[in-house]
Design a protein around this motif. Structure first.
Motif, PDB file in Angstrom:
ATOM      1  N   PHE A 395      38.797   0.078  10.861  1.00 48.75           N
ATOM      2  CA  PHE A 395      37.652   0.275  11.751  1.00 48.75           C
ATOM      3  C   PHE A 395      38.074   1.198  12.877  1.00 48.75           C
ATOM      4  O   PHE A 395      39.261   1.465  13.075  1.00 48.75           O
ATOM      5  CB  PHE A 395      37.112  -1.053  12.299  1.00 48.75           C
ATOM      6  CG  PHE A 395      38.059  -1.790  13.207  1.00 48.75           C
ATOM      7  CD1 PHE A 395      38.103  -1.514  14.570  1.00 48.75           C
ATOM      8  CD2 PHE A 395      38.895  -2.786  12.703  1.00 48.75           C
ATOM      9  CE1 PHE A 395      38.969  -2.200  15.414  1.00 48.75           C
ATOM     10  CE2 PHE A 395      39.758  -3.468  13.540  1.00 48.75           C
ATOM     11  CZ  PHE A 395      39.796  -3.179  14.894  1.00 48.75           C
ATOM     12  N   PHE A 405      32.595  -8.097  15.542  1.00 51.89           N
ATOM     13  CA  PHE A 405      33.066  -8.616  14.256  1.00 51.89           C
ATOM     14  C   PHE A 405      32.311  -9.908  13.972  1.00 51.89           C
ATOM     15  O   PHE A 405      32.292 -10.821  14.805  1.00 51.89           O
ATOM     16  CB  PHE A 405      34.569  -8.880  14.288  1.00 51.89           C
ATOM     17  CG  PHE A 405      35.390  -7.652  14.569  1.00 51.89           C
ATOM     18  CD1 PHE A 405      35.778  -6.810  13.544  1.00 51.89           C
ATOM     19  CD2 PHE A 405      35.754  -7.334  15.866  1.00 51.89           C
ATOM     20  CE1 PHE A 405      36.532  -5.667  13.804  1.00 51.89           C
ATOM     21  CE2 PHE A 405      36.497  -6.194  16.143  1.00 51.89           C
ATOM     22  CZ  PHE A 405      36.882  -5.359  15.109  1.00 51.89           C
ATOM     23  N   GLN A 578      28.670  -0.852  16.695  1.00 46.44           N
ATOM     24  CA  GLN A 578      29.016  -1.070  15.300  1.00 46.44           C
ATOM     25  C   GLN A 578      29.333  -2.552  15.104  1.00 46.44           C
ATOM     26  O   GLN A 578      29.973  -3.180  15.956  1.00 46.44           O
ATOM     27  CB  GLN A 578      30.231  -0.237  14.879  1.00 46.44           C
ATOM     28  CG  GLN A 578      29.946   1.241  14.661  1.00 46.44           C
ATOM     29  CD  GLN A 578      29.221   1.487  13.339  1.00 46.44           C
ATOM     30  OE1 GLN A 578      29.709   1.126  12.265  1.00 46.44           O
ATOM     31  NE2 GLN A 578      28.049   2.108  13.423  1.00 46.44           N
ATOM     32  N   TYR A 580      31.155  -5.035  12.288  1.00 42.62           N
ATOM     33  CA  TYR A 580      31.965  -5.113  11.064  1.00 42.62           C
ATOM     34  C   TYR A 580      31.891  -6.539  10.541  1.00 42.62           C
ATOM     35  O   TYR A 580      32.213  -7.493  11.255  1.00 42.62           O
ATOM     36  CB  TYR A 580      33.418  -4.723  11.354  1.00 42.62           C
ATOM     37  CG  TYR A 580      33.603  -3.234  11.586  1.00 42.62           C
ATOM     38  CD1 TYR A 580      34.037  -2.404  10.568  1.00 42.62           C
ATOM     39  CD2 TYR A 580      33.327  -2.678  12.832  1.00 42.62           C
ATOM     40  CE1 TYR A 580      34.198  -1.035  10.781  1.00 42.62           C
ATOM     41  CE2 TYR A 580      33.479  -1.323  13.059  1.00 42.62           C
ATOM     42  CZ  TYR A 580      33.919  -0.512  12.022  1.00 42.62           C
ATOM     43  OH  TYR A 580      34.066   0.838  12.230  1.00 42.62           O
ATOM     44  N   VAL A 587      36.744  -5.936   5.075  1.00 47.00           N
ATOM     45  CA  VAL A 587      35.490  -5.467   5.664  1.00 47.00           C
ATOM     46  C   VAL A 587      34.516  -5.236   4.513  1.00 47.00           C
ATOM     47  O   VAL A 587      34.659  -4.296   3.737  1.00 47.00           O
ATOM     48  CB  VAL A 587      35.701  -4.168   6.462  1.00 47.00           C
ATOM     49  CG1 VAL A 587      34.367  -3.671   7.028  1.00 47.00           C
ATOM     50  CG2 VAL A 587      36.705  -4.382   7.582  1.00 47.00           C
ATOM     51  N   HIS A 590      29.734  -2.468   7.296  1.00 42.78           N
ATOM     52  CA  HIS A 590      29.682  -2.215   8.734  1.00 42.78           C
ATOM     53  C   HIS A 590      28.543  -1.270   9.038  1.00 42.78           C
ATOM     54  O   HIS A 590      28.071  -0.509   8.179  1.00 42.78           O
ATOM     55  CB  HIS A 590      31.008  -1.647   9.244  1.00 42.78           C
ATOM     56  CG  HIS A 590      31.299  -0.247   8.783  1.00 42.78           C
ATOM     57  ND1 HIS A 590      30.955   0.868   9.507  1.00 42.78           N
ATOM     58  CD2 HIS A 590      31.892   0.217   7.658  1.00 42.78           C
ATOM     59  CE1 HIS A 590      31.339   1.949   8.873  1.00 42.78           C
ATOM     60  NE2 HIS A 590      31.906   1.587   7.737  1.00 42.78           N
TER      61      HIS A 590
END
Length: 636
Positions: A395, A405, A578, A580, A587, A590
């Motif tokens: 990321f 996250f 963003q 994720y 991941v 995202h």
């Protein structure tokens, strides 16, 4: 020299100034003979023991002086009964006053030399244990977090407190006593056999009786150690607290603060121990003199009963005195092997600790993280071999953006934060700030630029002032502290406390509510002014009112900073630049909130469950620009 010093944990304290052992330098490797290898536990490793002692550089001249004086005192004590024999045999005749004066002088002088020997060895032992504890404390502060994952805090603090005491006792007490006891034992037995071998055999019958009489005296003399054990327990408790909050200590780069605090506590124990050493060294010779006086009285009574026998009264007197001298060596022999076994285990455990690779806070370049992109590239990580936690995680966090996250519990989100803090090293892949691998950045410099606010809101026993400035260099005015408290919406409740900034909050902040502890942690982050802010479930387990206050403080704290957020309540991260989604250590997707709702099935399911089936492109009714924060409580 003593001076008054203000301690933010405990107020004004008196401290002794003087030269102190500084411990190993950062990055220094322990030079033990078995560094990095398993230790043999089949027997006592004298080579390893003395290698450990050499590394702490004690004052060996005190050991040799104390041992030498002990041997001189032992030889003088062996001479006393022989001279006393001649003196007793002169009873009823012309008494040689020179001989009387010689016996008394030898008696007193041997006791005085023995006392000086014991005092010197006691001070040497306290010097050893003080330096060894400084040595171990510096090592513990530099140990990586991974070490504490596998070792209980109590076990680690035991190396610092209990094992170091065992090493000191062996070096300063058991070994010197063993040397002098062997000389006394062999010398007394040889002299007794030469005088009368039959009487020598009979004399050994009396030994157990005298030992039984001496045991209560020994028990009484050991009561002085209780107060010192209390002091040790206090030191152990405070060391446990720091060790148990090692992540906070390392995140705050507070190793130097804890080093100084630990050295001060060790210094207090050192001076307390010296007093105990002086007391013990005086009590022992006094008890010996008392026993000798008792025997002299018994001999005076028994002289008439041996007047017509083949043995003179002087010979009987001499034999009984040698018998008394044998009690100590026999007791020492019995205790020696037990002490040796304890010290052997302690030495091995200390060497095991010293062999662990430590964090290096001196190497690496200095990097300013301001306006630089933080990037994680194809990172793999496992706590245990064959059990991967993260796999091919990548990321990017641009300057002054918010990266969130989300995902199921246990997916590896908190592990990512631990890797960013460099509590652990990735097995593969890189983490960069700008174009620089963070592994090449000076560890202290890197951690000073990170602010972590977690759901635990870790605080230490002490004042609010101490907790705000924990790990920070320089002095901070009250105005600065009140300012960050105001920004964290903590000013009002701190002002209402009895001592304001100097209010004691108790161990782990037990005198504060969860929301208050959290706002103190946020105020500390404001004062730290980090370039990178990491929020790990920062409002978890808070009630609605506390959560609202904490959310407002976090909104201010995130302004113009690169912010990384772990959140389970998705309503708090809908405005992140963003998001994720982490599941099973990878991941799985995202993008923005709207993008993930559109393209990520599991994220969409989370949204539907939490928002009660609202349309995917609608912002939940309870989410407004004023109450959105990016740290959130964990899902039940």
């Amino acid at each position: 020299m003593q001076e008054q010093q203000f301690d933010q944990k405990k107020g004004f304290q008196e401290t002794d100034q003087g030269n102190k052992f500084q411990g190993p330098q950062p990055g220094q490797e322990f030079k033990g003979p078995q560094n990095g290898k398993p230790f043999k536990r089949s027997g006592f490793d004298f080579k390893g023991f003395f290698s450990l002692i050499r590394d702490v550089k004690p004052r060996f001249w005190q050991l040799w002086l104390g041992l030498g004086l002990g041997l001189v005192a032992t030889i003088m004590q062996l001479m006393v009964p022989k001279l006393a024999q001649k003196l007793i045999n002169q009873l009823g005749h012309n008494v040689n006053m020179t001989l009387v004066a010689g016996v008394v002088a030898l008696f007193v002088l041997s006791a005085a030399i023995s006392a000086v020997s014991g005092t010197t060895l006691g001070i040497f032992g306290e010097n050893v244990v003080a330096k060894l504890r400084d040595f171990l404390w510096d090592k513990i502060l530099r140990l990586p977090v991974s070490y504490f994952d596998d070792h209980k805090a109590g076990e680690v603090s035991s190396r610092l407190v209990n094992d170091s005491t065992q090493v000191k006792d062996l070096l300063a007490n058991t070994l010197p006593n063993m040397v002098t006891s062997l000389l006394q034992l062999v010398g007394a037995m040889v002299l007794m056999v030469l005088m009368d071998w039959k009487m020598t055999l009979l004399m050994f019958i009396v030994v157990p009786v005298v030992i039984l009489i001496a045991l209560p005296i020994g028990t009484r003399s050991r009561t002085i150690a209780i107060s010192r054990q209390d002091e040790l327990a206090s030191f152990s408790g405070e060391a446990n607290e720091v060790i148990s909050e090692t992540r906070l200590m390392k995140s705050s780069t507070a190793e130097n603060v804890e080093r100084e605090s630990g050295h001060q506590k060790v210094d207090h124990l050192y001076h307390f121990g010296m007093k105990e050493a002086v007391y013990d060294s005086i009590a022992g010779p006094l008890m010996t003199m008392a026993m000798m006086g008792m025997i002299v009285g018994i001999l005076a009574y028994g002289a008439s009963r041996v007047a017509q026998g083949t043995m003179t009264m002087g010979t009987m007197f001499s034999f009984l005195m040698y018998l008394v001298q044998l009690i100590g060596p026999f007791t020492t022999l019995g205790q020696f092997f037990s002490s040796l076994a304890k010290a052997s285990g302690s030495t091995t455990r200390i060497q095991d600790l010293m062999s662990v690779a430590e964090e290096d806070h001196t190497a690496g370049e200095t990097v300013d993280a301001h306006s630089k992109t933080l990037s994680v590239n194809n990172v793999d990580f496992a706590y245990d071999l064959g059990e991967p936690i993260l796999h091919d995680v990548s990321f990017k966090a641009e300057p002054n953006t918010v990266i969130a996250f989300a995902g199921p519990s246990g997916g590896g989100k908190s592990t990512i934060f631990s890797l960013l803090e460099r509590f652990y090293q990735p097995e593969s892949g890189t983490i960069k700030i700008g174009d620089t691998n963070i592994a090449n950045v000076n560890l202290t410099n890197w951690r000073q630029q990170i602010g972590l606010v977690g759901q635990d809101a870790a605080v230490l026993a002490g004042t609010i002032r101490y907790n705000l400035t924990y790990g920070l260099d320089g002095e901070y005015s009250d105005e600065q502290l009140w300012s960050v408290l105001e920004m964290a919406y903590a000013k009002d409740f701190v002002k209402n406390m009895s001592a304001g900034l100097n209010t004691q909050i108790g161990e782990r902040g037990v005198k504060l509510s969860g929301g208050q502890r959290q706002r103190i942690a946020i105020a500390r982050a404001f004062l730290r002014d980090p370039q990178i802010l990491m929020l790990d479930e920062a409002t978890a387990s808070l009630d609605a009112e506390s959560e609202m206050m904490v959310q407002k403080a976090l909104n201010k704290l995130m302004h113009n900073r690169t912010t990384l957020v772990i959140a389970h309540r998705l309503s708090t991260i809908v405005n992140a630049d963003q998001i994720y989604f982490i599941e099973n250590g990878t991941v799985s997707g995202h993008g923005t909130h709207d993008y993930l709702v559109e393209h990520h099935a599991l994220y969409r399911e989370y949204v539907e469950n939490q928002f009660g089936g609202e349309k995917k492109d609608d912002t939940p009714a309870d989410v407004t620009p004023d109450n959105v924060t990016l740290g959130a409580p964990e899902l039940a």
